[in-house]
Design an enzyme around this catalytic site. Sequence first.
Site, PDB file in Angstrom:
ATOM      1  N   LYS A  13       0.943  -1.064   0.155  1.00  0.00           N
ATOM      2  CA  LYS A  13      -0.126  -0.121   0.027  1.00  0.00           C
ATOM      3  C   LYS A  13       0.813   1.266  -0.058  1.00  0.00           C
ATOM      4  CE  LYS A  13      -1.952   0.787   3.699  1.00  0.00           C
ATOM      5  NZ  LYS A  13      -1.629   1.795   4.704  1.00  0.00           N
ATOM      6  N   ARG A  87     -10.029   3.193  10.498  1.00  0.00           N
ATOM      7  CA  ARG A  87      -9.575   1.810  10.765  1.00  0.00           C
ATOM      8  C   ARG A  87     -10.887   0.865  11.165  1.00  0.00           C
ATOM      9  NH1 ARG A  87      -4.310   0.697  12.175  1.00  0.00           N
ATOM     10  NH2 ARG A  87      -3.215   2.986  12.553  1.00  0.00           N
ATOM     11  N   ARG A 126      10.046 -10.921   4.367  1.00  0.00           N
ATOM     12  CA  ARG A 126      11.062  -9.727   4.147  1.00  0.00           C
ATOM     13  C   ARG A 126      12.241  -9.899   4.720  1.00  0.00           C
ATOM     14  NH1 ARG A 126       6.689  -5.114   4.990  1.00  0.00           N
ATOM     15  NH2 ARG A 126       6.524  -5.367   7.154  1.00  0.00           N
ATOM     16  N   ARG A 161      13.609  -8.387  10.520  1.00  0.00           N
ATOM     17  CA  ARG A 161      13.175  -7.323  11.338  1.00  0.00           C
ATOM     18  C   ARG A 161      12.459  -8.095  12.460  1.00  0.00           C
ATOM     19  NH1 ARG A 161      10.426  -2.220   8.837  1.00  0.00           N
ATOM     20  NH2 ARG A 161       8.603  -3.162  10.094  1.00  0.00           N
ATOM     21  N   ARG A 173      -2.953  -7.418  13.905  1.00  0.00           N
ATOM     22  CA  ARG A 173      -2.998  -6.204  13.013  1.00  0.00           C
ATOM     23  C   ARG A 173      -4.140  -6.750  11.648  1.00  0.00           C
ATOM     24  NH1 ARG A 173       2.447  -5.496  13.609  1.00  0.00           N
ATOM     25  NH2 ARG A 173       2.999  -6.067  11.553  1.00  0.00           N
TER      26      ARG A 173
END
Length: 223
Positions: A13, A87, A126, A161, A173
């Site tokens: 996004k 949200r 990632r 990470r 989330r």
Amino acid sequence: MNSLIFGPNGSGKGAQGSLVKNKYNLSHIESGAIFREHIKQGTELGQKAKEYIDKGELVPDEITVPMVLETLKKEGGGGWLLDGFPRNVAQAKMLWDALQKEGMKLNYVIEVQLSRDTAKKRIMGRRLCANDPNHPNNIYVDVIKPDGDKCRVCGGELKTRSDDQDEAAIDKRHDIYYDAQNGTLAAAYFFKDLAGKEGFKYIELDGSGSIDEVRDALQKQLD
């Protein structure tokens, strides 16, 4: 030109938002930055929000929505792209009512669509290059798959990470985002139902392609 953008963590996004921002020279307004700026400046709304944040409580929508609106008016005079808000469907309704009351026109609502499983894999896949964290590497995306444990761009060492590997946090989330009854998807669908009859365009993008493919699809739908 004023726009909202929706998409789950892992959907790319941010990259698509940058295209819209740069094309129309918009202010890119992110919800987290709104709180930080109001608190930093010590505004009345910021002080009220800080009281809840310091207690570990959610800031009520009655404070959040006016804070967002004030930021849009202050920083988005030349047009804005609102990212990360609303949200949930309650916030969507309040924001729409507030925009109507202020006479602020909405031009585009963009939804980057991606399955929950793919979004989660993209986050957990990632890898960060020790030489340059902007070098794209992801073990689950073929076009940017690293060379073993080495960066595909420069051969540097790769690392992860910690928050990318926090599966529980990612799930939490995504629970909020993919809730089509009350959560973020419900907020997006609220605007989808309004599109057309209220004079703005709702753009749906297949986020499963490469960043360039999604960008090209978006480019074709922007006026």
